[in-house]
Design a protein around this motif. Structure first.
Motif, PDB file in Angstrom:
ATOM      1  N   VAL A 126      11.324  -2.475  -2.433  1.00  0.00           N
ATOM      2  CA  VAL A 126      10.099  -3.267  -2.428  1.00  0.00           C
ATOM      3  C   VAL A 126       9.723  -3.566  -3.880  1.00  0.00           C
ATOM      4  CG1 VAL A 126       8.608  -1.226  -2.435  1.00  0.00           C
ATOM      5  CG2 VAL A 126       7.716  -3.393  -1.599  1.00  0.00           C
ATOM      6  N   GLY A 127       9.265  -4.765  -4.128  1.00  0.00           N
ATOM      7  CA  GLY A 127       8.742  -5.112  -5.439  1.00  0.00           C
ATOM      8  C   GLY A 127       7.250  -4.871  -5.490  1.00  0.00           C
ATOM      9  N   LEU A 128       6.757  -4.418  -6.634  1.00  0.00           N
ATOM     10  CA  LEU A 128       5.340  -4.085  -6.777  1.00  0.00           C
ATOM     11  C   LEU A 128       4.597  -5.210  -7.487  1.00  0.00           C
ATOM     12  CD1 LEU A 128       5.631  -0.359  -7.945  1.00  0.00           C
ATOM     13  CD2 LEU A 128       5.275  -1.224  -5.619  1.00  0.00           C
ATOM     14  N   PRO A 129       3.412  -5.598  -7.000  1.00  0.00           N
ATOM     15  CA  PRO A 129       2.586  -6.554  -7.736  1.00  0.00           C
ATOM     16  C   PRO A 129       2.232  -5.995  -9.117  1.00  0.00           C
ATOM     17  CG  PRO A 129       1.756  -6.230  -5.503  1.00  0.00           C
ATOM     18  CD  PRO A 129       2.787  -5.181  -5.729  1.00  0.00           C
ATOM     19  N   SER A 166      -0.177   0.190  -7.154  1.00  0.00           N
ATOM     20  CA  SER A 166      -0.066  -1.251  -7.384  1.00  0.00           C
ATOM     21  C   SER A 166      -0.704  -1.995  -6.227  1.00  0.00           C
ATOM     22  CB  SER A 166       1.405  -1.654  -7.516  1.00  0.00           C
ATOM     23  OG  SER A 166       1.549  -3.053  -7.617  1.00  0.00           O
ATOM     24  N   GLY A 167      -1.536  -3.012  -6.545  1.00  0.00           N
ATOM     25  CA  GLY A 167      -2.131  -3.855  -5.512  1.00  0.00           C
ATOM     26  C   GLY A 167      -2.936  -3.088  -4.491  1.00  0.00           C
ATOM     27  N   GLY A 168      -3.584  -2.023  -4.927  1.00  0.00           N
ATOM     28  CA  GLY A 168      -4.380  -1.229  -4.017  1.00  0.00           C
ATOM     29  C   GLY A 168      -3.590  -0.283  -3.144  1.00  0.00           C
ATOM     30  N   GLN A 169      -2.300  -0.185  -3.345  1.00  0.00           N
ATOM     31  CA  GLN A 169      -1.444   0.680  -2.546  1.00  0.00           C
ATOM     32  C   GLN A 169      -0.842   1.768  -3.442  1.00  0.00           C
ATOM     33  OE1 GLN A 169      -0.499   0.221   1.101  1.00  0.00           O
ATOM     34  NE2 GLN A 169      -0.365   2.354   0.451  1.00  0.00           N
ATOM     35  N   TRP A 178      10.974   3.295   5.360  1.00  0.00           N
ATOM     36  CA  TRP A 178       9.918   2.542   4.685  1.00  0.00           C
ATOM     37  C   TRP A 178       8.862   2.175   5.737  1.00  0.00           C
ATOM     38  CZ3 TRP A 178       8.554   1.858  -0.071  1.00  0.00           C
ATOM     39  CH2 TRP A 178       7.663   0.840  -0.389  1.00  0.00           C
ATOM     40  N   PRO A 179       7.556   2.083   5.447  1.00  0.00           N
ATOM     41  CA  PRO A 179       6.945   2.209   4.123  1.00  0.00           C
ATOM     42  C   PRO A 179       6.750   3.655   3.675  1.00  0.00           C
ATOM     43  CG  PRO A 179       5.254   1.777   5.733  1.00  0.00           C
ATOM     44  CD  PRO A 179       6.557   1.733   6.480  1.00  0.00           C
ATOM     45  N   TRP A 180       6.350   3.762   2.412  1.00  0.00           N
ATOM     46  CA  TRP A 180       6.302   5.037   1.723  1.00  0.00           C
ATOM     47  C   TRP A 180       4.902   5.385   1.227  1.00  0.00           C
ATOM     48  CZ3 TRP A 180       8.600   5.354  -3.820  1.00  0.00           C
ATOM     49  CH2 TRP A 180       8.709   6.683  -4.247  1.00  0.00           C
ATOM     50  N   PRO A 181       3.833   4.733   1.636  1.00  0.00           N
ATOM     51  CA  PRO A 181       2.505   5.037   1.080  1.00  0.00           C
ATOM     52  C   PRO A 181       2.016   6.405   1.542  1.00  0.00           C
ATOM     53  CG  PRO A 181       2.284   3.517   2.882  1.00  0.00           C
ATOM     54  CD  PRO A 181       3.756   3.668   2.641  1.00  0.00           C
ATOM     55  N   VAL A 182       1.261   7.067   0.679  1.00  0.00           N
ATOM     56  CA  VAL A 182       0.675   8.358   1.049  1.00  0.00           C
ATOM     57  C   VAL A 182      -0.813   8.223   1.363  1.00  0.00           C
ATOM     58  CG1 VAL A 182       2.355   9.752  -0.169  1.00  0.00           C
ATOM     59  CG2 VAL A 182       0.356   8.916  -1.396  1.00  0.00           C
ATOM     60  N   TYR A 183      -1.478   7.199   0.838  1.00  0.00           N
ATOM     61  CA  TYR A 183      -2.870   6.939   1.187  1.00  0.00           C
ATOM     62  C   TYR A 183      -3.259   5.577   0.663  1.00  0.00           C
ATOM     63  CZ  TYR A 183      -3.379   8.880  -3.536  1.00  0.00           C
ATOM     64  OH  TYR A 183      -3.241   9.166  -4.866  1.00  0.00           O
TER      65      TYR A 183
END
Length: 519
Positions: free
Chosen positions: A333-336, A455-458, A514-519
């Motif tokens: 994934v590319g990050l903003p 990045s981008g709120g994530q 994926w996805p990999w967000p923790v919060y």
């Protein structure tokens, strides 16, 4: 935490990617510089000082003996090999640069004295020529003295300088290599591989070339690395491989000067799995090595021509602690922009390193947005890059704790990280500007690493907590003896060496959806 900005050439972590769409591997060339299509990170942006390999970072080992008479100077070095034979090299020169002449040694007399001061033998060599005299002797051990007297001609007309240098016999250097790799690499993505090279005998240092082989083929190289007596250094290599599968890595030390005590420990191998992950993938490895070595040397001799006899005993030991580790990760994934990275690692409740990094807000024209930093005091190197849109892009990072006094930059590593200097044979120190070494905190039962992107709120996080296990490796002293006879002189020399290695190691790998967000 502090924030670092990198604006000059930071995107070249993909330099190796573009160059490695094929897995062909050849011996690296010399003098290459980054180009517009192959830019490199400017290492100076993080305050790192790159030093030529021709400059020794330190030389604390035992020195050759020197002597002077008139304008003549003699340098003598005697190195004892594992075969029980000592090679003496004596070199003549002029002390006056305005009158260098053409020094030539015509005669050499060598007297040997054991560690108790008793003379064991005398050798006379006539009819010599040239500035350097080389001879191998049996019947000597570490710590014995060789009184070298040479007739030196050619500096002043019609004059012979009789110059004496008293050399103490030293052990040849013994370079040993171990290999650390992250265990996992990602298709067409740069990954760093680290080799630690130690000098084990502790008397004198050595220069050598440090190679990385992939599946038996030379891939990357460090030329002319210096390893000080009893010290350790890191050779850092960079790979980018285009095909998935298991690859065999080999670190190899070659061209050791002034010659190696034991060549059986000059190579180390491991494997790396090349993947093309659909989601988060990372791997981590850490170790803390405590090495205790002990050596013993004995010599008994007699000379029937004068009825003399004697014996000597020499014992020595050393202890060294090295800590190292690395973690690499990839997510498709590319990050903003801008993105922020927080990185930390610690053990037993002690934080060994913690830092934050922020990318530029605008993608560079030549490729991805990257951050990178060297931390002198903690021996840390961190790099991260992100490119492309959220779907179809990629983000990858490398987080390393480097062992030894310095890190040598290989050809590909230098092209990737060191900026458009055109200099490939360089190293950087693991010493802060205040002169203090990196922390050697004893490892606890676990070792924790955290890499967190925002990045981008994530927020995305990789946080392996490795349970450490202890590995004990010992080599009991095995005595080797050699007999030597020359006319009425006889001797028997014995040597033994052993070591104990206590290593606390941990590793962890993950490949999660994926996805990999923790919060």
């Amino acid at each position: 935490m502090s924030t670092h900005y990198f604006r000059a050439g930071a995107a070249a972590l993909l330099a190796a990617t573009a160059a490695a769409c094929s897995d062909s591997v050849t011996a690296p060339g010399a003098g290459r510089a980054p180009t517009a299509s192959r830019p490199a990170m400017n290492a100076a942006a993080s305050g790192i000082q790159l030093i030529s390999n021709t400059v020794k970072y330190r030389d604390a080992g035992l020195k050759p003996a020197t002597g002077r008479a008139g304008l003549g100077q003699l340098t003598a070095l005697a190195l004892l090999g594992a075969d029980g034979r000592a090679e003496l090299v004596a070199t003549a020169s002029s002390t006056d640069s305005a009158r260098p002449g053409t020094p030539s040694i015509s005669k050499v007399q060598v007297k040997a004295f054991d560690t108790n001061g008793a003379q064991s033998f005398t050798r006379t060599h006539n009819g010599l020529s040239g500035a350097t005299f080389t001879q191998v002797y049996g019947g000597v051990t570490r710590g014995e003295r060789l009184e070298v007297q040479a007739n030196v001609n050619g500096i002043e007309p019609s004059r012979t300088d009789v110059v004496t240098a008293t050399e103490t016999v030293k052990l040849r250097p013994d370079l040993a290599v171990s290999l650390s790799n992250p265990g996992q690499a990602y298709v067409n993505t740069p990954v760093n591989v680290l080799a630690v090279v130690r000098e084990l005998n502790g008397d004198v240092g050595a220069r050598a070339d440090c190679w990385l082989y992939v599946d038996g083929q030379p891939t990357d190289r460090v030329s002319g690395a210096w390893v000080d007596a009893g010290d350790a250094v890191t050779c850092a290599f960079t790979l980018s491989l285009s095909a998935t599968g298991t690859r065999t890595l080999e670190a190899r030390v070659s061209n050791v000067q002034p010659g190696d005590w034991d060549t059986s420990n000059n190579t180390a191998t491991s494997t790396i799995e090349v993947t093309n992950p659909a989601g988060l993938s990372y791997s981590a490895y850490v170790s803390s090595d405590s090495i205790v070595s002990v050596s013993r040397f004995t010599n008994q001799w007699s000379d029937a021509s004068n009825g003399s006899r004697g014996e000597s005993l020499e014992e020595s030991g050393s202890i060294r602690v090295d800590q190292r580790g690395q973690m690499s990760g990839y997510m498709p994934v590319g990050l903003p922009l801008p993105f922020t990275v927080e990185a930390s690692q610690g053990t037993g409740g002690v934080t060994l390193h913690a830092e934050s990094y922020t990318s530029d807000s605008v993608k560079p024209w030549w490729g991805p947005a990257c951050v990178a930093d060297y931390d002198y005091g903690q021996q840390i190197f961190f790099s991260a890059c992100s490119e492309g849109p959220a779907a179809g892009g990629r983000t990858f990072f490398s987080y390393e704790r480097l062992a030894g006094s310095v890190t040598y930059h290989s050809t590909t590593y230098s092209l990737t990280y060191d900026g458009a200097t055109g200099v490939e044979n360089v190293y950087h120190r693991h010493i802060s500007q205040t002169g203090s070494f990196g922390t050697m905190t004893p490892y606890g039962s676990t070792y924790d690493i955290v890499v967190r992107f925002t990045s981008g709120g994530q927020t995305y996080e990789a946080a392996p907590s490795m349970t450490l296990r202890t590995i004990n490796i010992s080599r009991s002293p095995v005595e080797s003896c050699f007999g030597y006879t020359y006319e009425a002189f006889t001797s028997r020399s014995c040597s033994s060496s052993g070591f104990t290695l206590v290593s606390k190691v941990g590793n962890q790998a993950a490949g999660e959806p994926w996805p990999w967000p923790v919060y």
